[in-house]
Design a protein around this motif. Structure first.
Motif, PDB file in Angstrom:
ATOM      1  N   TYR A 192     -73.024   8.221 106.213  1.00 30.94           N
ATOM      2  CA  TYR A 192     -73.054   8.703 104.843  1.00 30.94           C
ATOM      3  C   TYR A 192     -73.169  10.224 104.837  1.00 30.94           C
ATOM      4  O   TYR A 192     -73.771  10.804 105.745  1.00 30.94           O
ATOM      5  CB  TYR A 192     -74.254   8.110 104.105  1.00 30.94           C
ATOM      6  N   PRO A 193     -72.623  10.884 103.809  1.00 27.03           N
ATOM      7  CA  PRO A 193     -72.852  12.329 103.700  1.00 27.03           C
ATOM      8  C   PRO A 193     -74.344  12.607 103.631  1.00 27.03           C
ATOM      9  O   PRO A 193     -75.073  11.958 102.883  1.00 27.03           O
ATOM     10  CB  PRO A 193     -72.150  12.687 102.380  1.00 27.03           C
ATOM     11  N   LYS A 194     -74.807  13.537 104.423  1.00 25.96           N
ATOM     12  CA  LYS A 194     -76.229  13.838 104.527  1.00 25.96           C
ATOM     13  C   LYS A 194     -76.545  15.113 103.756  1.00 25.96           C
ATOM     14  O   LYS A 194     -75.924  16.155 103.973  1.00 25.96           O
ATOM     15  CB  LYS A 194     -76.622  14.016 105.999  1.00 25.96           C
ATOM     16  N   THR A 195     -77.497  15.013 102.837  1.00 28.07           N
ATOM     17  CA  THR A 195     -77.918  16.192 102.091  1.00 28.07           C
ATOM     18  C   THR A 195     -78.871  17.012 102.954  1.00 28.07           C
ATOM     19  O   THR A 195     -79.967  16.551 103.280  1.00 28.07           O
ATOM     20  CB  THR A 195     -78.618  15.788 100.783  1.00 28.07           C
ATOM     21  N   ALA A 254     -74.254   9.349  96.302  1.00 30.17           N
ATOM     22  CA  ALA A 254     -75.517  10.079  96.274  1.00 30.17           C
ATOM     23  C   ALA A 254     -75.497  11.227  97.277  1.00 30.17           C
ATOM     24  O   ALA A 254     -75.963  12.343  96.985  1.00 30.17           O
ATOM     25  CB  ALA A 254     -76.678   9.129  96.570  1.00 30.17           C
ATOM     26  N   GLY A 255     -74.933  10.977  98.470  1.00 29.81           N
ATOM     27  CA  GLY A 255     -74.819  12.037  99.467  1.00 29.81           C
ATOM     28  C   GLY A 255     -73.872  13.137  99.026  1.00 29.81           C
ATOM     29  O   GLY A 255     -74.140  14.333  99.235  1.00 29.81           O
ATOM     30  N   PRO A 289     -72.791  -1.078  97.124  1.00 27.23           N
ATOM     31  CA  PRO A 289     -73.952  -0.287  97.563  1.00 27.23           C
ATOM     32  C   PRO A 289     -73.601   0.807  98.566  1.00 27.23           C
ATOM     33  O   PRO A 289     -74.253   1.857  98.599  1.00 27.23           O
ATOM     34  CB  PRO A 289     -74.878  -1.340  98.188  1.00 27.23           C
ATOM     35  N   VAL A 290     -72.576   0.584  99.387  1.00 21.03           N
ATOM     36  CA  VAL A 290     -72.161   1.606 100.351  1.00 21.03           C
ATOM     37  C   VAL A 290     -71.595   2.815  99.616  1.00 21.03           C
ATOM     38  O   VAL A 290     -71.955   3.962  99.895  1.00 21.03           O
ATOM     39  CB  VAL A 290     -71.144   1.041 101.353  1.00 21.03           C
ATOM     40  N   LEU A 291     -70.708   2.556  98.652  1.00 23.85           N
ATOM     41  CA  LEU A 291     -70.124   3.664  97.890  1.00 23.85           C
ATOM     42  C   LEU A 291     -71.194   4.373  97.072  1.00 23.85           C
ATOM     43  O   LEU A 291     -71.169   5.605  96.934  1.00 23.85           O
ATOM     44  CB  LEU A 291     -68.994   3.157  96.990  1.00 23.85           C
TER      45      LEU A 291
END
Length: 296
Positions: A23-26, A86-87, A79-81
């Motif tokens: 997932y994209p990490k903030t 969110a990321g 839920p994955v999307l």
């Protein structure tokens, strides 16, 4: 590199979309910007104005991207999307914060980029969004994310670009921004498809955006340079540096890579940037990464 067709301009395209397992990490990050020489990219006036306007455009642009995705939050059930969205929102929000910080310094140095983040311009963008059907701003976001992903791949993958002398913290900012653009390059695209966005709309929006974005970037850079006293004193320098930017590694052959987006059935993950991304994630944020100390 995943085997597949060669897209326009010799761009490698995977035979099928790459499944993104992360997932994209903030990353909560802060760059210690300090006053630098005015022409902070290789003492090149035109290139420095070009980068300044890119930076100026990012805060309002990324806020528009966030709004375009959030409008469809209730329609995203996977839920994955949801987690990827969110990321995406987290990364784009931090991009805006850090570019605003450097933009303040650039404005102090004399770059006329304050209008990008002005209330008048931001309100105009919002009015345009409200006038359009909601899927159109989302399609614009998906197309713009391809544009930034192409530039990000060039910045990180081209040794000639990385070898350009410049202010260290500005290069650190650009490299950080670039890896996160590659991490979330397909999120808005997947939201667009999930909420019923069509191939026809996707391709038509990009057909408009390719010339529009390029003309906008060139136009605002020309305006910015025209306000520089050095440009008025040395017009031949402007001509020379403009030609060097146009023929240089950042823009050379850019349009064919942007037009890959127009291919029927295209998906951003068709373009395999996994190895490049992993290398730079380790270089910047690995155990001994150069930007680990900047994380909060």
């Amino acid at each position: 590199m995943v085997e597949g067709d060669m897209g326009p301009g010799g761009l490698a395209v995977a035979a099928a979309p790459v499944v993104e397992s992360r997932y994209p990490k903030t990353r909560r990050i802060r760059f210690p910007f300090a006053q630098s020489s005015k022409y902070y990219v290789n003492n090149d006036m035109v290139f420095s104005h070009f980068v300044a306007n890119l930076s100026g455009s990012f805060p309002p642009g990324e806020e528009m991207f966030i709004r375009s995705v959030r409008r469809f939050a209730d329609e995203i059930t996977d839920p994955v999307l949801k987690k990827r969205v969110a990321g995406f929102i987290g990364q784009e929000s931090v991009h805006g914060q850090q570019h605003r910080a450097i933009n303040e310094k650039l404005i102090e140095m004399g770059y006329p980029i304050a209008w990008w983040d002005s209330e008048k311009f931001v309100d105009w963008v919002k009015r345009v969004e409200e006038f359009l059907p909601p899927r159109i701003p989302l399609a614009v976001t998906a197309a713009a994310e391809h544009f930034t992903a192409v530039l990000a791949e060039r910045v990180l993958g081209d040794e000639e670009i990385q070898a350009i002398p410049g202010e260290l913290e500005i290069w650190n900012l650009l490299n950080w921004h670039a890896i996160e653009e590659l991490e979330h390059k397909s999120v808005a695209f997947d939201v667009f498809q999930t909420v019923g966005g069509t191939e026809k709309v996707r391709r038509r929006v990009m057909a408009v955006m390719i010339p529009l974005l390029l003309l906008l970037l060139l136009g605002v850079t020309a305006y910015s340079v025209s306000k520089d006293p050095e440009a008025r004193r040395r017009p031949l320098r402007v001509v020379r540096e403009t030609y060097r930017l146009y023929r240089g590694p950042l823009l050379r052959g850019l349009i064919p890579e942007l037009r890959v987006y127009q291919r029927t059935g295209f998906h951003p993950d068709d373009i395999d940037t996994g190895a490049l991304l992993e290398r730079w994630q380790e270089e910047l944020f690995g155990t001994e990464g150069t930007l680990v100390g900047y994380l909060r």
